[in-house]
Design an enzyme around this catalytic site. Sequence first.
Site, PDB file in Angstrom:
ATOM      1  CG  HIS A   1      -4.070   9.852   0.507  1.00 23.23           C
ATOM      2  ND1 HIS A   1      -2.912   9.664   0.265  1.00 23.23           N
ATOM      3  CD2 HIS A   1      -4.499   9.629   1.706  1.00 23.23           C
ATOM      4  CE1 HIS A   1      -2.308   9.501   1.214  1.00 23.23           C
ATOM      5  NE2 HIS A   1      -2.962   9.221   2.292  1.00 23.23           N
TER       6      HIS A   1
ATOM      7  NE  ARG B   1      10.268  -2.975  15.334  1.00 17.86           N
ATOM      8  CZ  ARG B   1      10.537  -1.583  15.851  1.00 17.86           C
ATOM      9  NH1 ARG B   1      10.043  -0.808  14.945  1.00 17.86           N
ATOM     10  NH2 ARG B   1      11.112  -1.326  17.015  1.00 17.86           N
TER      11      ARG B   1
ATOM     12  CE1 TYR C   1       1.256   8.028   2.478  1.00 21.43           C
ATOM     13  CE2 TYR C   1       1.127   5.580   1.954  1.00 21.43           C
ATOM     14  CZ  TYR C   1       0.550   6.671   2.557  1.00 21.43           C
ATOM     15  OH  TYR C   1      -0.690   6.260   3.188  1.00 21.43           O
TER      16      TYR C   1
ATOM     17  CE  LYS D   1      -3.371   4.648   0.964  1.00 22.19           C
ATOM     18  NZ  LYS D   1      -1.782   4.742   1.175  1.00 22.19           N
TER      19      LYS D   1
ATOM     20  CG  ASP E   1      -1.639   1.478   1.520  1.00 21.88           C
ATOM     21  OD1 ASP E   1      -2.600   1.605   0.405  1.00 21.88           O
ATOM     22  OD2 ASP E   1      -1.299   2.212   2.252  1.00 21.88           O
TER      23      ASP E   1
ATOM     24  CB  ILE F   1      -1.805  -1.930   4.870  1.00 20.56           C
ATOM     25  CG1 ILE F   1      -2.766  -0.659   5.676  1.00 20.56           C
ATOM     26  CG2 ILE F   1      -2.494  -2.471   4.041  1.00 20.56           C
ATOM     27  CD1 ILE F   1      -3.061   0.611   4.717  1.00 20.56           C
TER      28      ILE F   1
ATOM     29  CE  LYS G   1       7.706   3.181   8.368  1.00 21.52           C
ATOM     30  NZ  LYS G   1       8.306   3.592   9.544  1.00 21.52           N
ATOM     31  CB  SER G   2       8.196  -2.491   9.902  1.00 18.11           C
ATOM     32  OG  SER G   2       9.467  -2.383  10.626  1.00 18.11           O
TER      33      SER G   2
ATOM     34  CG  ASN H   1       4.603  -6.365  11.732  1.00 12.80           C
ATOM     35  OD1 ASN H   1       4.701  -6.806  12.843  1.00 12.80           O
ATOM     36  ND2 ASN H   1       4.999  -5.100  11.371  1.00 12.80           N
TER      37      ASN H   1
HETATM   38  N1  LIG Z   1      -5.042   6.565   4.175  1.00 11.50           N
HETATM   39  C1  LIG Z   1      -4.256   7.151   4.975  1.00 11.50           C
HETATM   40  O1  LIG Z   1      -4.613   8.470   5.274  1.00 11.50           O
HETATM   41  C2  LIG Z   1      -3.222   6.784   5.856  1.00 11.50           C
HETATM   42  C3  LIG Z   1      -2.483   7.185   6.939  1.00 11.50           C
HETATM   43  C4  LIG Z   1      -1.563   6.495   7.620  1.00 11.50           C
HETATM   44  C5  LIG Z   1      -1.067   5.402   7.431  1.00 11.50           C
HETATM   45  N2  LIG Z   1      -1.776   4.651   6.307  1.00 11.50           N
HETATM   46  C6  LIG Z   1      -1.285   3.505   5.670  1.00 11.50           C
HETATM   47  O2  LIG Z   1      -1.081   2.617   6.615  1.00 11.50           O
HETATM   48  C7  LIG Z   1       0.194   2.037   6.975  1.00 11.50           C
HETATM   49  C8  LIG Z   1       0.341   1.671   8.296  1.00 11.50           C
HETATM   50  O3  LIG Z   1      -0.097   2.934   9.243  1.00 11.50           O
HETATM   51  P1  LIG Z   1       1.036   3.433  10.087  1.00 11.50           P
HETATM   52  O4  LIG Z   1       2.413   3.415   9.557  1.00 11.50           O
HETATM   53  O5  LIG Z   1       0.623   4.927  10.679  1.00 11.50           O
HETATM   54  O6  LIG Z   1       1.149   2.657  11.526  1.00 11.50           O
HETATM   55  P2  LIG Z   1       1.451   1.261  11.808  1.00 11.50           P
HETATM   56  O7  LIG Z   1       1.706   0.460  10.892  1.00 11.50           O
HETATM   57  O8  LIG Z   1       0.182   0.574  12.947  1.00 11.50           O
HETATM   58  O9  LIG Z   1       2.731   1.331  12.632  1.00 11.50           O
HETATM   59  C9  LIG Z   1       4.106   1.822  12.254  1.00 11.50           C
HETATM   60  C10 LIG Z   1       4.836   1.966  13.362  1.00 11.50           C
HETATM   61  O10 LIG Z   1       5.254   0.895  13.997  1.00 11.50           O
HETATM   62  C11 LIG Z   1       6.403   0.229  13.937  1.00 11.50           C
HETATM   63  N3  LIG Z   1       6.534  -1.126  13.918  1.00 11.50           N
HETATM   64  C12 LIG Z   1       6.052  -1.843  12.739  1.00 11.50           C
HETATM   65  N4  LIG Z   1       6.078  -3.191  13.316  1.00 11.50           N
HETATM   66  C13 LIG Z   1       6.452  -3.152  14.544  1.00 11.50           C
HETATM   67  C14 LIG Z   1       6.608  -4.388  15.593  1.00 11.50           C
HETATM   68  N5  LIG Z   1       6.385  -5.464  15.025  1.00 11.50           N
HETATM   69  N6  LIG Z   1       7.194  -4.008  16.533  1.00 11.50           N
HETATM   70  C15 LIG Z   1       7.284  -2.672  17.022  1.00 11.50           C
HETATM   71  N7  LIG Z   1       7.071  -1.869  16.321  1.00 11.50           N
HETATM   72  C16 LIG Z   1       6.676  -1.932  14.793  1.00 11.50           C
HETATM   73  C17 LIG Z   1       7.067   1.016  12.885  1.00 11.50           C
HETATM   74  O11 LIG Z   1       8.589   1.305  13.093  1.00 11.50           O
HETATM   75  P3  LIG Z   1       9.552   0.711  12.173  1.00 11.50           P
HETATM   76  O12 LIG Z   1       9.497   1.275  10.756  1.00 11.50           O
HETATM   77  O13 LIG Z   1      10.689   1.424  12.667  1.00 11.50           O
HETATM   78  O14 LIG Z   1       9.682  -0.730  12.484  1.00 11.50           O
HETATM   79  C18 LIG Z   1       6.214   2.339  12.825  1.00 11.50           C
HETATM   80  O15 LIG Z   1       6.903   3.297  13.610  1.00 11.50           O
HETATM   81  C19 LIG Z   1       0.783   3.226   6.108  1.00 11.50           C
HETATM   82  O16 LIG Z   1       2.257   2.776   6.023  1.00 11.50           O
HETATM   83  C20 LIG Z   1       0.255   3.395   5.106  1.00 11.50           C
HETATM   84  O17 LIG Z   1       0.433   2.770   4.109  1.00 11.50           O
HETATM   85  C21 LIG Z   1      -2.796   5.326   5.386  1.00 11.50           C
END
Ligand SMILES: NC(=O)c1ccc[n+]([C@@H]2O[C@H](COP(=O)([O-])OP(=O)(O)OC[C@H]3O[C@@H](n4cnc5c(N)ncnc54)[C@H](OP(=O)(O)O)[C@@H]3O)[C@@H](O)[C@H]2O)c1
Length: 292
Positions: free
Chosen positions: A106, A244, A48, A73, A43, A236, A238-239, A248
């Site tokens: 988006h 990790r 981005y 998006k 995604d 989805i 992110k890391s 995940n």
């Molecule tokens: N449509 C929208 O408006 C919108 C907004 C936000 C996000 N998104 C999408 O959703 C995806 C995910 O959202 P998000 O990045 O905000 O939040 P998330 O996936 O819930 O959390 C990501 C955070 O968690 C850490 N992390 C990942 N796996 C981990 C694990 N197993 N243990 C500990 N920490 C871990 C990552 O750090 P590291 O990278 O350092 O591991 C990062 O700081 C985005 O990448 C994007 O594709 C969409």
Amino acid sequence: MQTLTLNNGVHLPALGLGVFQTPPDETRAAVAAALDVGYRHVDTAAAYGNEREVGEAIRNSGVPRGELFIETKVWISDYGYDETLHAFDKSSGKLGVDQLDLFILHQPLPSDFGKTLDAYRALEALLADGKVRAIGVSNFMVDHLRALLDVATVVPAVNQLEIHLYFQQREVQAFDSEHGILNQAWSPIGGITFYRDSGHTSALEDPVIGEISRAHGKSPAQVLLRWGLQQGRSVIPKSTKPERIAQNLDVFDFELTADELVAIDKLETGKRGGPEPESITLAKFGTPIPEA
Ligand SMILES: NC(=O)c1ccc[n+]([C@@H]2O[C@H](COP(=O)([O-])OP(=O)(O)OC[C@H]3O[C@@H](n4cnc5c(N)ncnc54)[C@H](OP(=O)(O)O)[C@@H]3O)[C@@H](O)[C@H]2O)c1
């Protein structure tokens, strides 16, 4: 990989790699690590700034295009009928693909909802032309969805929303489900990146999650992803870290109990981590998207 069936019959891998805030120079390695351990869904978004690197990683991986699910998006600065048709050219050009698996708006643009509707009409045209396999939206609240459904000829396949233990958007989720729109969770492991003002501590240190994770011998992140998957959502995470990224994906060999699901449901706070959809304006957020 478990898949979810969209309202037009297209299959979406239930878990994909998110790349928001993954710097372009780290994106190739993150996507490569994900594909290597079995992810088949990425995604990204025009906003981005890393679609080109996602495309490079996909090509270098050798995974056949037909096995991959690429979601991106359209940003609000490209809303409007012609502009959104052109946004497809920009995104597909950067990704280096002829067809996108899922192309979504988006954000709603409440200050110019007519432009949002024109953008969605362009998605419908791209779908009819076979340029995209499915279309959808993101961050649409119930009122935005109602206004869209009044005029749309295609029901969105997906609504990508902030959904995690502390902000579950149950009303929008229920509306989506009633209308055959799949809920796709962003920040599925806790919205860590957005929690500047909401006052939450890290979801990964939540005591309820800690207890459940110990009971299953799984990490807190794995428990939170499992909660989303068991409730029928696409997730989805992110890391940028290979260990990790692998961890995940390793969430298909255990099951949370009904009581554990309820215990997580109860962590709702009603506090959004990301921007309020009504506050999105071109003046504040309308960064232009470069050509391919
Ligand atoms: N449509 C929208 O408006 C919108 C907004 C936000 C996000 N998104 C999408 O959703 C995806 C995910 O959202 P998000 O990045 O905000 O939040 P998330 O996936 O819930 O959390 C990501 C955070 O968690 C850490 N992390 C990942 N796996 C981990 C694990 N197993 N243990 C500990 N920490 C871990 C990552 O750090 P590291 O990278 O350092 O591991 C990062 O700081 C985005 O990448 C994007 O594709 C969409």
